[in-house]
Design a protein around this motif. Structure first.
Motif, mmCIF file in Angstrom:
data_model
loop_
_atom_site.group_PDB
_atom_site.id
_atom_site.type_symbol
_atom_site.label_atom_id
_atom_site.label_comp_id
_atom_site.label_asym_id
_atom_site.label_seq_id
_atom_site.Cartn_x
_atom_site.Cartn_y
_atom_site.Cartn_z
ATOM 1 N N THR A 34 45.256 41.134 35.396
ATOM 2 C CA THR A 34 45.553 39.974 36.251
ATOM 3 C C THR A 34 46.141 38.842 35.396
ATOM 4 O O THR A 34 47.345 38.607 35.425
ATOM 5 C CB THR A 34 44.293 39.507 37.000
ATOM 6 N N TRP A 91 38.094 49.706 42.132
ATOM 7 C CA TRP A 91 37.699 49.516 40.724
ATOM 8 C C TRP A 91 38.038 50.734 39.895
ATOM 9 O O TRP A 91 37.888 51.844 40.398
ATOM 10 C CB TRP A 91 36.205 49.244 40.630
ATOM 11 N N PRO A 94 42.018 44.668 40.369
ATOM 12 C CA PRO A 94 41.988 43.220 40.612
ATOM 13 C C PRO A 94 41.215 42.807 41.862
ATOM 14 O O PRO A 94 41.753 42.130 42.733
ATOM 15 C CB PRO A 94 43.474 42.852 40.715
ATOM 16 N N THR A 96 37.312 41.234 42.947
ATOM 17 C CA THR A 96 35.998 40.714 42.562
ATOM 18 C C THR A 96 35.106 40.721 43.788
ATOM 19 O O THR A 96 35.533 40.312 44.867
ATOM 20 C CB THR A 96 36.133 39.275 42.013
ATOM 21 N N ARG A 121 33.273 41.987 38.575
ATOM 22 C CA ARG A 121 34.532 42.746 38.610
ATOM 23 C C ARG A 121 34.571 43.747 37.468
ATOM 24 O O ARG A 121 34.147 43.437 36.350
ATOM 25 C CB ARG A 121 35.730 41.784 38.480
ATOM 26 N N PRO A 123 37.394 45.323 35.461
ATOM 27 C CA PRO A 123 38.832 45.139 35.299
ATOM 28 C C PRO A 123 39.515 46.401 34.765
ATOM 29 O O PRO A 123 38.895 47.190 34.042
ATOM 30 C CB PRO A 123 38.910 44.030 34.249
ATOM 31 N N GLU A 180 45.385 36.138 39.705
ATOM 32 C CA GLU A 180 43.978 36.477 39.549
ATOM 33 C C GLU A 180 43.527 37.472 40.613
ATOM 34 O O GLU A 180 44.228 37.719 41.597
ATOM 35 C CB GLU A 180 43.123 35.204 39.636
ATOM 36 N N SER A 181 42.300 37.966 40.430
ATOM 37 C CA SER A 181 41.752 38.964 41.355
ATOM 38 C C SER A 181 41.531 38.380 42.745
ATOM 39 O O SER A 181 41.326 37.173 42.912
ATOM 40 C CB SER A 181 40.408 39.467 40.806
ATOM 41 N N THR A 200 44.734 42.184 44.742
ATOM 42 C CA THR A 200 44.603 43.297 45.692
ATOM 43 C C THR A 200 44.952 42.766 47.081
ATOM 44 O O THR A 200 44.240 41.904 47.612
ATOM 45 C CB THR A 200 43.164 43.856 45.704
#
Ligand code: AMP
Ligand code: MG
Length: 324
Positions: A34, A91, A94, A96, A121, A123, A180-181, A200
Motif C-alpha cells: 500500500t 489476506w 490491502p 484491515t 492487517r 500485509p 492505504e488499506s 481493496t
C-alpha cells in the motif's frame, strides 16, 4: 536526533538488523504493497509512544497491528464469521479488519488509543512479514510520514519527512498499490462498516460479505479516527474537479488530454487506469506541491480504486486545522 540508516528491503541481513532494532524499541520504515509503514513493536508501550512522537500523530488516532498469519490475527481479535470470510478472501493484502480485541492480546494500550477494538492487517509485503516473523509478534505500523501529510510511496518520501526521527528505512522501491488499506469494522449483528475506502475496492468486498454500511460522516471527534477531515494534505491548497488549470495552478491530470502548456502537469494515468492512478497519486501530489501554487485536480471516476483516490483527494483539499 537519531541517525537514520537506509538498507535494502530484500536483504535478509538488513531484515535481521531491523528486527534487532525493533526488539530494542526502535522504529523502522518498511515498504508494503500500500504505502511505506513506520513499524514499532506493538507490545512495547514505549516504542509505540516514540512512534506517535516521530510522526507527530495525535494519540487518539489508533494504529493498525500487522500480522504474518491468520493465526496471529486470531490471537489478537475475534474476527467472527464475516471477518473470517474477508480474511480468507483478501489476506495477505490491502484490507484491515477492526474487531473486538481479545483479553491478553499483549498489545500496548496506546496502539488502540484505549478502544476495545483493534485494527489488524496481514500485509502482502515480504519485508514487513519478514520482520513480524523474526520478532514473533505483531508490529504497529501507520504510514511513514509526519501526521496529516501526504503518505510515502518511496524510501525518498519517507526520508523527506522522518530523517533523523527514526532508526532505519528499508528501501523496497515504489509501492505497488499506492493508497492505504481499506478498513472494515466487522460487527456481530448487522452489516460490516466501511471505515475507510482503500486498496481493496468496495465491490470486491461486497461480493464476499454483501452490502457495507457507510461510516458516520466526517467529524473531528473520530470513533474511526482516520476519518479526520484534513489529512493526506500537501502544503499547497488543492482544488478538486478541475477540468482545466487556471492561472497560477499546477494540474494533476487523469486520462488522455491535449498538451497543457505554461503549467506543471502530472498525469496520474494517461490511459485512465485507476490502479495506475492510485499508484501515482501521492508521488504526483508531492511533485506538484510548491510554495505559492494551487494544485488543481482533474475529476476522477468513483468506480473501483477511484473511491479511495477521491477520499484521499477530498481530505487533501479539506480546510486545514489552524495549529498542527
Ligand atoms: P494509518 O495507519 O495512518 O493508515 O491509519 C490507520 C487508521 O486505522 C486510523 O486512522 C483509524 O481510522 C483506523 N483504526 C485503527 N484502529 C481502529 C479502531 N480500533 N477502530 C476504528 N478505526 C481504527
Ligand atoms: Mg497515515
Amino acid at each position: 536526533m537519531t541517525v537514520t540508516v537506509t538498507l535494502p528491503a530484500d536483504d535478509p541481513a538488513a531484515l535481521d538488523e531491523a528486527a534487532r532494532l525493533l526488539a530494542r524499541g526502535g522504529l523502522a520504515a518498511v515498504p508494503t504493497e500500500t504505502v511505506y509503514g513506520l513499524a514499532a513493536d506493538a507490545a512495547q508501550g514505549e516504542a509505540v509512544a516514540r512512534l506517535y512522537e516521530a510522526k507527530g500523530r495525535p494519540r487518539f488516532n489508533p494504529l493498525i497491528a500487522h500480522v504474518d498469519s491468520l493465526e496471529m490475527a486470531e490471537r489478537l481479535v475475534d474476527l467472527g464469521g464475516t471477518g473470517h470470510a474477508l480474511a480468507h478472501a483478501f489476506w495477505p493484502g490491502p484490507l484491515t479488519l477492526v474487531a473486538p480485541m481479545r483479553a491478553g492480546a499483549g498489545v500496548a494500550s496506546l496502539v488502540t488509543a484505549g478502544l476495545d477494538t483493534l485494527a489488524v492487517r496481514w500485509p502482502a509485503s515480504p519485508a514487513l512479514t519478514g520482520l513480524i516473523a523474526r520478532l514473533g509478534r505483531p508490529l504497529a505500523a501507520p504510514s511513514a510520514n509526519r501526521s496529516g501529510a501526504v503518505s510515502p510511496t518511496t524510501a525518498a518520501h519517507v526520508r523527506d519527512g522522518l530523517d533523523g526521527r527514526i532508526d532505519v528505512i528499508l528501501d523496497g522501491g515504489p509501492c505497488r498499490i499506492g493508497v492505504e488499506s481499506t478498513i472494515i469494522r466487522v460487527v456481530t449483528a448487522g452489516r460490516p462498516l466501511l471505515l475507510r475506502p482503500g486498496g481493496t475496492p468496495r465491490a470486491d468486498i461486497e461480493a464476499v460479505c454483501g452490502p457495507l454500511s457507510a461510516a458516520r460522516p466526517d467529524s473531528d471527534r473520530p470513533d474511526a479516527p482516520g476519518q479526520l477531515a484534513s489529512h493526506y494534505a500537501p502544503e499547497s491548497p488543492v482544488r478538486l474537479n478541475a477540468t482545466q488549470p487556471r492561472q497560477g495552478e499546477s494540474y494533476l491530470a487523469f486520462g488522455p488530454r491535449p498538451e497543457i502548456v505554461g503549467c506543471d502537469v502530472f498525469n496520474l494515468s494517461d490511459r485512465s487506469d485507476l490502479a495506475e492512478a492510485a499508484a501515482n497519486l501521492f508521488a504526483g501530489l508531492r511533485l506538484l506541491d510548491k510554495p505559492g501554487r494551487v494544485i488543481a485536480v482533474a475529476p476522477i471516476p468513483e468506480a473501483g480504486l477511484g473511491e479511495a483516490i477521491n477520499d484521499r483527494l477530498r481530505r487533501a483539499a479539506a480546510d486545514r486545522p489552524i495549529a498542527s
